[in-house]
Scaffold this motif. Structure first.
Motif, PDB file in Angstrom:
ATOM      1  N   TYR A 207     -28.063   0.234  -2.740  1.00 29.97           N
ATOM      2  CA  TYR A 207     -27.652  -0.313  -4.033  1.00 29.97           C
ATOM      3  C   TYR A 207     -26.167  -0.067  -4.245  1.00 29.97           C
ATOM      4  CZ  TYR A 207     -27.701   4.426  -6.093  1.00 29.97           C
ATOM      5  OH  TYR A 207     -27.454   5.740  -6.378  1.00 29.97           O
ATOM      6  N   GLN A 208     -25.590  -0.795  -5.204  1.00 35.89           N
ATOM      7  CA  GLN A 208     -24.195  -0.640  -5.576  1.00 35.89           C
ATOM      8  C   GLN A 208     -24.101  -0.471  -7.087  1.00 35.89           C
ATOM      9  OE1 GLN A 208     -21.729  -3.849  -4.186  1.00 35.89           O
ATOM     10  NE2 GLN A 208     -22.327  -3.628  -2.057  1.00 35.89           N
ATOM     11  N   HIS A 209     -23.120   0.286  -7.527  1.00 34.67           N
ATOM     12  CA  HIS A 209     -22.829   0.418  -8.957  1.00 34.67           C
ATOM     13  C   HIS A 209     -21.321   0.480  -9.131  1.00 34.67           C
ATOM     14  CE1 HIS A 209     -23.059   1.796 -13.153  1.00 34.67           C
ATOM     15  NE2 HIS A 209     -22.028   2.543 -12.820  1.00 34.67           N
ATOM     16  N   PHE A 210     -20.814  -0.268 -10.100  1.00 39.56           N
ATOM     17  CA  PHE A 210     -19.373  -0.292 -10.344  1.00 39.56           C
ATOM     18  C   PHE A 210     -19.129  -0.598 -11.818  1.00 39.56           C
ATOM     19  CE2 PHE A 210     -15.197  -2.687  -9.962  1.00 39.56           C
ATOM     20  CZ  PHE A 210     -14.426  -1.554  -9.709  1.00 39.56           C
ATOM     21  N   CYS A 211     -18.331   0.238 -12.463  1.00 36.68           N
ATOM     22  CA  CYS A 211     -17.879  -0.057 -13.827  1.00 36.68           C
ATOM     23  C   CYS A 211     -16.526   0.626 -14.045  1.00 36.68           C
ATOM     24  CB  CYS A 211     -18.874   0.403 -14.884  1.00 36.68           C
ATOM     25  SG  CYS A 211     -18.326  -0.036 -16.568  1.00 36.68           S
ATOM     26  N   PRO A 212     -15.435  -0.115 -13.896  1.00 39.42           N
ATOM     27  CA  PRO A 212     -14.094   0.473 -13.991  1.00 39.42           C
ATOM     28  C   PRO A 212     -13.488   0.445 -15.389  1.00 39.42           C
ATOM     29  CG  PRO A 212     -13.917  -1.783 -13.257  1.00 39.42           C
ATOM     30  CD  PRO A 212     -15.394  -1.527 -13.493  1.00 39.42           C
ATOM     31  N   VAL A 213     -14.308   0.203 -16.411  1.00 40.20           N
ATOM     32  CA  VAL A 213     -13.791  -0.002 -17.768  1.00 40.20           C
ATOM     33  C   VAL A 213     -13.647   1.329 -18.510  1.00 40.20           C
ATOM     34  CG1 VAL A 213     -14.107  -1.243 -19.942  1.00 40.20           C
ATOM     35  CG2 VAL A 213     -14.975  -2.227 -17.799  1.00 40.20           C
ATOM     36  N   LYS A 214     -12.476   1.550 -19.102  1.00 43.31           N
ATOM     37  CA  LYS A 214     -12.286   2.696 -19.994  1.00 43.31           C
ATOM     38  C   LYS A 214     -12.943   2.366 -21.332  1.00 43.31           C
ATOM     39  CE  LYS A 214      -8.725   5.752 -21.927  1.00 43.31           C
ATOM     40  NZ  LYS A 214      -7.268   6.066 -21.957  1.00 43.31           N
ATOM     41  N   ILE A 215     -13.723   3.296 -21.874  1.00 47.13           N
ATOM     42  CA  ILE A 215     -14.498   3.036 -23.087  1.00 47.13           C
ATOM     43  C   ILE A 215     -14.012   3.924 -24.222  1.00 47.13           C
ATOM     44  CG2 ILE A 215     -16.811   3.121 -24.108  1.00 47.13           C
ATOM     45  CD1 ILE A 215     -17.823   2.689 -21.142  1.00 47.13           C
ATOM     46  N   LEU A 216     -13.678   3.301 -25.349  1.00 45.41           N
ATOM     47  CA  LEU A 216     -13.323   4.015 -26.571  1.00 45.41           C
ATOM     48  C   LEU A 216     -14.401   3.713 -27.601  1.00 45.41           C
ATOM     49  CD1 LEU A 216      -9.553   2.958 -26.872  1.00 45.41           C
ATOM     50  CD2 LEU A 216     -10.523   4.737 -25.420  1.00 45.41           C
ATOM     51  N   SER A 217     -15.082   4.729 -28.102  1.00 43.88           N
ATOM     52  CA  SER A 217     -16.176   4.512 -29.041  1.00 43.88           C
ATOM     53  C   SER A 217     -16.049   5.464 -30.211  1.00 43.88           C
ATOM     54  CB  SER A 217     -17.528   4.724 -28.343  1.00 43.88           C
ATOM     55  OG  SER A 217     -18.593   4.683 -29.278  1.00 43.88           O
ATOM     56  N   GLY A 218     -16.004   4.915 -31.430  1.00 44.50           N
ATOM     57  CA  GLY A 218     -15.987   5.761 -32.610  1.00 44.50           C
ATOM     58  C   GLY A 218     -15.205   5.156 -33.762  1.00 44.50           C
ATOM     59  N   ALA A 219     -15.240   5.862 -34.878  1.00 42.37           N
ATOM     60  CA  ALA A 219     -14.547   5.399 -36.090  1.00 42.37           C
ATOM     61  C   ALA A 219     -13.060   5.211 -35.816  1.00 42.37           C
ATOM     62  CB  ALA A 219     -14.754   6.403 -37.224  1.00 42.37           C
ATOM     63  N   LYS A 220     -12.533   4.064 -36.221  1.00 41.88           N
ATOM     64  CA  LYS A 220     -11.106   3.730 -36.107  1.00 41.88           C
ATOM     65  C   LYS A 220     -10.618   3.672 -34.659  1.00 41.88           C
ATOM     66  CE  LYS A 220     -10.018   5.429 -40.724  1.00 41.88           C
ATOM     67  NZ  LYS A 220      -9.126   6.253 -41.567  1.00 41.88           N
ATOM     68  N   ALA A 221     -11.518   3.385 -33.732  1.00 41.56           N
ATOM     69  CA  ALA A 221     -11.120   3.274 -32.328  1.00 41.56           C
ATOM     70  C   ALA A 221     -10.088   2.176 -32.111  1.00 41.56           C
ATOM     71  CB  ALA A 221     -12.353   3.026 -31.461  1.00 41.56           C
ATOM     72  N   VAL A 222     -10.107   1.137 -32.954  1.00 36.32           N
ATOM     73  CA  VAL A 222      -9.150   0.034 -32.827  1.00 36.32           C
ATOM     74  C   VAL A 222      -7.703   0.513 -32.923  1.00 36.32           C
ATOM     75  CG1 VAL A 222      -8.268  -2.001 -34.067  1.00 36.32           C
ATOM     76  CG2 VAL A 222     -10.690  -1.842 -33.505  1.00 36.32           C
ATOM     77  N   SER A 223      -7.468   1.579 -33.666  1.00 33.23           N
ATOM     78  CA  SER A 223      -6.094   2.074 -33.840  1.00 33.23           C
ATOM     79  C   SER A 223      -5.473   2.543 -32.531  1.00 33.23           C
ATOM     80  CB  SER A 223      -6.068   3.210 -34.864  1.00 33.23           C
ATOM     81  OG  SER A 223      -6.827   4.325 -34.401  1.00 33.23           O
ATOM     82  N   ASN A 224      -6.279   2.728 -31.494  1.00 30.66           N
ATOM     83  CA  ASN A 224      -5.769   3.185 -30.199  1.00 30.66           C
ATOM     84  C   ASN A 224      -5.304   2.046 -29.296  1.00 30.66           C
ATOM     85  OD1 ASN A 224      -6.250   6.097 -30.391  1.00 30.66           O
ATOM     86  ND2 ASN A 224      -8.416   5.542 -30.441  1.00 30.66           N
ATOM     87  N   ILE A 225      -5.458   0.794 -29.721  1.00 31.02           N
ATOM     88  CA  ILE A 225      -5.099  -0.339 -28.860  1.00 31.02           C
ATOM     89  C   ILE A 225      -3.631  -0.301 -28.429  1.00 31.02           C
ATOM     90  CG2 ILE A 225      -4.813  -2.857 -28.799  1.00 31.02           C
ATOM     91  CD1 ILE A 225      -7.426  -3.080 -30.365  1.00 31.02           C
ATOM     92  N   PRO A 226      -2.656  -0.080 -29.332  1.00 37.62           N
ATOM     93  CA  PRO A 226      -1.258  -0.040 -28.872  1.00 37.62           C
ATOM     94  C   PRO A 226      -1.008   1.027 -27.806  1.00 37.62           C
ATOM     95  CG  PRO A 226      -1.330  -0.304 -31.244  1.00 37.62           C
ATOM     96  CD  PRO A 226      -2.735  -0.007 -30.807  1.00 37.62           C
ATOM     97  N   TYR A 227      -1.618   2.196 -27.956  1.00 43.36           N
ATOM     98  CA  TYR A 227      -1.454   3.244 -26.939  1.00 43.36           C
ATOM     99  C   TYR A 227      -2.009   2.769 -25.602  1.00 43.36           C
ATOM    100  CZ  TYR A 227      -2.251   7.488 -24.268  1.00 43.36           C
ATOM    101  OH  TYR A 227      -2.262   8.413 -23.266  1.00 43.36           O
ATOM    102  N   GLU A 228      -3.187   2.153 -25.624  1.00 44.68           N
ATOM    103  CA  GLU A 228      -3.795   1.689 -24.385  1.00 44.68           C
ATOM    104  C   GLU A 228      -2.955   0.588 -23.744  1.00 44.68           C
ATOM    105  OE1 GLU A 228      -6.163   3.203 -22.917  1.00 44.68           O
ATOM    106  OE2 GLU A 228      -6.637   4.545 -24.589  1.00 44.68           O
TER     107      GLU A 228
END
Length: 391
Positions: free
Chosen positions: A6-27
């Motif tokens: 089998y294969q598994h792949f997920c290269p996505v950084k995940i931000l989860s929580g209140a006001k997580a959107v505010s981190n978009i400029p940093y990312e």
């Protein structure tokens, strides 16, 4: 028992929580980007959610190069190509997709066109056709269902052929997924129920289809348990932050699972319903899921049986087949509760599918790539039989 391979792949950084959107400029800074193409739709704008994203950019350092608000309900090849032209003309260097599955898939599609230097998304339709690295994409889902924020799949509607086309590549994963409960609180009850059932379908098919594996089983199980715990709560009270974040994570976990394990007959039929009759994907999945599980009982009763306790049912209620049927009953009971709360349709006739179109839907379904991963083979007659039961 472990699969032989089998294969598994997920290269996505995940931000989860209140006001997580505010981190978009940093990312964006981490990704080396300074000028974002924000992709969204009129519903998101009307709900005031674009303002949340604009506020995150207010501190400077990075900028919004252009906002595209005209994403349709079904992402189309024409819109994707138009968005790609706008990305280039506004000198953007990354995508920030804010919306449901259509928005995220539209951004993915435009990213293919831009990065490959082509003029038409349909030149690159298929599995692992993309050869160039894509521009960075940050995905901000505003519904909890598609899981597109962590998948390598984009589904684009071909306007001329009247079918939905799949694009699959390890290069299609977004760089960052942002789960912020503020972004889903305005979703109305019926859409909350439909998208939640979309997430459940992803998880259930990932757990029962041919490419299931032990890593993605963990994600699928977690998703199923979260849906069982939170979908009714989120539908009852859209301002329930815990339920909203729970469903957002359920959708994401299911997305990780099915991006590796793939989906099966439910999705092949739902894609066909969408292409032929323009039925919303989540609603089609909700209607079809229990019927396909019954069809698949002949081969994977054991896996289906294991789902019952994940949904709050008994750990054992007889032999394996009885336990599997208990899973189907639990899903039907969930659908009945969601129908009572939100009017979620329970039959194909309730979403406007004409009975005389069922053969055409069946023909389209057997040509859908998802069917190859279903645990039980199905031809056009089999597909039509399931559709008739769901009608």
């Amino acid at each position: 028992m472990l699969p032989q391979y089998y294969q598994h792949f997920c290269p996505v950084k995940i931000l989860s929580g209140a006001k997580a959107v505010s981190n978009i400029p940093y990312e964006m800074g981490v990704l080396g980007c300074t000028r974002a193409m924000v992709v969204t739709d009129r519903g998101v704008v009307g709900a005031g959610l674009l303002a949340v994203v604009r506020e995150a950019f207010s501190d400077g350092g990075v900028a919004i190069g252009h906002v595209f608000e005209d994403t349709p309900v079904d992402s189309s090849n024409r819109i994707v190509n138009e968005l790609a032209r706008l990305f280039v003309s506004h000198q953007c260097d990354c995508f920030v997709a804010v919306g449901g599955g259509s928005v995220l898939d539209t951004a993915k599609g435009a990213n293919i066109v831009v990065s490959e230097g082509t003029d038409d998304i349909m030149k690159l339709q298929g599995n692992e056709v993309i050869r160039k690295d894509l521009r960075p994409m940050i995905a901000v889902p505003t519904t909890s269902g598609t899981g597109s924020e962590v998948t390598k799949v984009a589904v684009i509607y071909h306007e001329e052929k009247n079918v939905k086309m799949s694009f699959v590549s390890d290069r299609l994963y977004p760089k960052v997924a942002v789960l912020d409960p503020r972004m889903t609180m305005t979703v109305p009850p019926r859409l909350t129920a439909a998208t939640g059932m979309d997430a459940l379908t992803h998880a259930v098919e990932a757990y029962t289809c041919l490419q299931k594996n032990p890593i993605d089983d963990v994600f699928a199980r977690a998703s199923i348990e979260l849906v069982g715990r939170y979908i009714v709560r989120a539908t009852q009270n859209g301002q329930d932050e815990e339920a909203r974040l729970g469903m957002a994570n359920a959708s994401l976990f299911a997305g990780i699972a099915f991006s590796n394990s793939m989906v099966g007959m439910v999705h092949s039929l739902a894609h066909a319903c969408g292409g032929v009759c323009h039925i919303p994907h989540g609603m089609a999945n909700a209607i079809l899921l229990p019927h396909v599980l019954e069809y698949n009982l002949q081969k994977v009763a054991g896996a289906i049986a294991e789902i019952a306790p994940m949904l709050g049912g008994p750990a054992s209620c007889g032999d394996q087949r009885q336990q599997a049927l208990a899973t189907v009953t639990l899903i039907r009971d969930m659908l009945s509760r969601l129908h009572a709360l939100s009017g979620l349709p329970m039959r194909l006739r309730d979403v406007g599918v004409p009975q005389d179109m069922l053969p055409e839907i069946a023909r389209a379904a057997v040509n859908d790539g998802s069917l190859a991963f279903n645990p039980v083979e199905a031809d056009q007659r089999d597909a039509l039989g399931v559709l008739k039961k769901a009608f």
